[in-house]
Design a protein around this motif. Structure first.
Motif, PDB file in Angstrom:
ATOM      1  N   LYS A  66     -28.010 -31.925 -41.751  1.00  0.00           N
ATOM      2  CA  LYS A  66     -28.647 -33.068 -41.064  1.00  0.00           C
ATOM      3  C   LYS A  66     -29.924 -33.480 -41.804  1.00  0.00           C
ATOM      4  O   LYS A  66     -29.934 -33.567 -43.028  1.00  0.00           O
ATOM      5  CB  LYS A  66     -28.892 -32.723 -39.590  1.00  0.00           C
ATOM      6  N   GLN A  67     -31.024 -33.678 -41.074  1.00  0.00           N
ATOM      7  CA  GLN A  67     -32.229 -34.195 -41.733  1.00  0.00           C
ATOM      8  C   GLN A  67     -33.083 -33.077 -42.343  1.00  0.00           C
ATOM      9  O   GLN A  67     -34.259 -33.281 -42.638  1.00  0.00           O
ATOM     10  CB  GLN A  67     -33.027 -35.048 -40.752  1.00  0.00           C
TER      11      GLN A  67
ATOM     12  N   THR B  37     -31.283 -31.299 -32.224  1.00  0.00           N
ATOM     13  CA  THR B  37     -32.470 -31.569 -33.034  1.00  0.00           C
ATOM     14  C   THR B  37     -32.006 -32.331 -34.270  1.00  0.00           C
ATOM     15  O   THR B  37     -30.834 -32.238 -34.657  1.00  0.00           O
ATOM     16  CB  THR B  37     -33.171 -30.254 -33.457  1.00  0.00           C
ATOM     17  N   ALA B  38     -32.944 -33.061 -34.869  1.00  0.00           N
ATOM     18  CA  ALA B  38     -32.589 -33.802 -36.086  1.00  0.00           C
ATOM     19  C   ALA B  38     -32.408 -32.858 -37.271  1.00  0.00           C
ATOM     20  O   ALA B  38     -31.864 -33.237 -38.302  1.00  0.00           O
ATOM     21  CB  ALA B  38     -33.691 -34.810 -36.398  1.00  0.00           C
ATOM     22  N   TYR B  39     -32.899 -31.626 -37.109  1.00  0.00           N
ATOM     23  CA  TYR B  39     -32.896 -30.687 -38.246  1.00  0.00           C
ATOM     24  C   TYR B  39     -31.682 -29.759 -38.210  1.00  0.00           C
ATOM     25  O   TYR B  39     -30.988 -29.655 -37.202  1.00  0.00           O
ATOM     26  CB  TYR B  39     -34.175 -29.835 -38.201  1.00  0.00           C
TER      27      TYR B  39
END
Ligand code: NAD
Length: 500
Positions: free
Chosen positions: A473-474, A427-429
């Motif tokens: 990450k994001q 995941t981007a998170y």
């Protein structure tokens, strides 16, 4: 205006507070300027008050006030700052019912959660009051200029970063704002707070209580307004030294770009899509309510929401059945009724978005185990929802829902810890995560492998003032809570003093 709109018996104090449009608070005084916007009660859809929408000129005035107040506040004795912060904590405790009512009314919080807001905010203030006397530099064994420590003194100073612009979201307004206010004040910085336009009333109350506590004028300013107007003006302002933002990843990116002009420092607390791993040896009596609450607390409107469930195939069916039963037993309705555990989503737009994602999950082949429907009543309520048979590419698995929806995937004994964690990390998170097991090796291996700023074992998203919190990450830049938050609001100066 208040009266017809409120679905809750409120105190005269709160009624009076909401009877006029929420103004800005600049240099120790209310300032009513800018056009008006309704503040809606998400439990009814009715207007409970209005707010003034500030823009560039209000931001200019607040930044000027902060800039003027900064030297005096930064130079105040640590104990003086501590005493004022402690006084604010005491005033918040005395105004706990107003905090609860406002949290229910514009934030849509269920009463039991709303009642935790004043104690949590004052806990943060008391914690950071203690730090005022502990924000210290170091003496260092420098060999600069070929000298020995006998010939020079090398040390560092921690200085306030300056005037801080804080931009906050609408979920838990008191808590989200206090996470900025308390360390900013402790570090000796001045603050311009732009609260969320959907739940703005908390900020003014806290600024006024800080004023009552004796905080010098201009140290704590509030500008109400829309993100793209007041928020954007704050981020672009050449006299703001630092932006502390909590909100969506999408807006976080806009803020980074807007802050580039004077290269102000930026910290970001952003979205999440946090994995929850339940192993076959987990105590289901604990895991079922724990996992359900990780996904459904505040109708899933949590950055740390445990929305991606990975269940071992041996217990997946029992776990899903347990979560479904728990979900069906959660009373849904306005936060004013203390029995309700699930309140509304913040806005009609958000309710419609969550409904759209639920519909798409069905079309993409996820199996709805429970929930999925809106309530047939005023306000923006969605039932707690669990999907099984989810696939990694489904939108419900990939995107932050910010609604009460858990998506479940399974794993088997054939899967290594590394491969399972990699699925969780896909995941981007990287904000939060949890592992439910009674096995020490499983717990230790998984906590290392999960790529998140926070991991719980047999609990999800445990929050405490001492524990740093933030995203990989994001999901963000930097850490709030604990000593780590002081790094966001101080700058280090290296001093070398030579006497020979
Ligand atoms: P949002 O990003 O839409 O808004 C947050 C704030 O940013 C609001 O005050 C808004 O007015 C402002 N804003 C919007 N556009 C802006 C712009 N162009 N320039 C400057 N400011 C602007 O988020 P939201 O819907 O209020 O909150 C939900 C999001 O917040 C979710 O993604 C959630 O995960 C995240 N969140 C993160 C944390 C955390 O600690 N990591 C905590 C709570 C919420």
């Amino acid at each position: 205006m208040l009266g017809g709109g409120a679905a809750i018996d409120i105190s005269t104090q709160t009624a009076e507070r909401l009877s006029k449009p929420q103004p800005h608070f600049i240099n120790g005084a209310r300032v009513a300027s800018g056009r008006l916007r309704d503040i809606l009660d998400p439990a009814t859809g009715n207007a409970i008050s209005q707010l003034h929408l500030g823009g560039a000129s209000e931001i200019d005035a607040a930044v000027a006030a902060g800039r003027a107040a900064l030297p005096g506040w930064a130079a105040a004795a640590p104990d003086e700052r501590a005493q004022l912060i402690l006084k604010l904590a005491e005033l918040l405790e005395r105004n706990a019912e107003a905090v609860t009512e406002i949290s229910i009314l514009d934030g849509g919080l269920p009463r039991p959660i709303a009642e935790g807001c004043a104690p949590f905010s004052s806990l943060l203030l008391r914690y950071y009051a203690g730090w005022t006397s502990k924000i210290a530099g170091q003496t260092l064994p420098s060999s600069a200029m070929g000298k020995s420590p006998n010939d020079l003194l090398a040390y560092t100073l921690r200085e306030p970063i300056g005037v801080v612009g804080a931009i906050t979201p609408w979920n838990y307004p008191f808590g989200m704002e206090m996470l900025k206010i308390a360390p900013v004040l402790a570090a000796g910085c001045a603050l311009v707070l732009k609260p969320a336009e959907d739940a703005p009333a908390a900020a003014l109350l806290m600024a006024e209580l800080a004023h009552e506590a004796g905080l010098p004028d201009g140290v704590f300013n509030v500008i109400n307004g829309l993100g793209e107007e007041a928020g954007a003006a704050l981020c672009a302002h050449g006299s703001i030294d630092k932006i502390a933002f909590t909100g969506s990843t999408e807006v976080g990116r806009i803020i980074v770009r807007a802050a580039a002009g004077n290269l102000k420092k930026v910290s970001l607390e952003l979205g999440g899509k946090s994995p929850v791993f339940v192993f076959p040896d987990a105590d289901l009596a604990t895991a079922v309510p724990g996992v359900a609450m990780a996904g459904f607390l505040l109708s899933g409107q949590n950055c740390v929401c445990g929305s991606r469930l990975f269940a071992h195939e041996k217990i997946a069916e029992d776990l899903a059945a347990g979560i479904a039963e728990f979900a069906r037993g959660m009373p849904i309705g306005p936060g004013s009724d203390p029995n309700n555990m699930i309140g509304p989503l913040i806005s009609e737009r958000q309710r419609d978005r969550v409904e759209g994602m639920i519909a798409q999950a069905g079309k993409e082949g996820a199996k709805r185990v429970t929930g999925g429907k809106r309530l047939d009543r005023d306000g923006w309520f969605i039932e707690p929802t669990l999907f099984a048979e989810c696939e990694p590419g489904m939108r419900i698995v990939r995107e932050e829902v910010f609604g009460p929806v858990i998506s479940m995937q399974t794993f088997s004994d054939d899967e290594s810890f590394e491969s399972l964690a990699a699925r969780g990390n896909d995941t981007a998170y990287g904000l939060s995560g949890s592992v439910w097991t009674r096995d020490l090796e499983t717990a230790m291996r998984m906590t290392r492998l999960i790529d998140a700023g926070q991991v719980g074992v047999n609990c999800h998203a445990a929050m405490d003032p001492t524990m740093p919190f933030g995203g990989n990450k994001q999901s963000g830049w930097g850490r709030e809570f604990g000593e780590a938050a002081l790094d966001l609001y101080t700058k280090t100066k290296a001093v070398t003093l030579s006497w020979s």
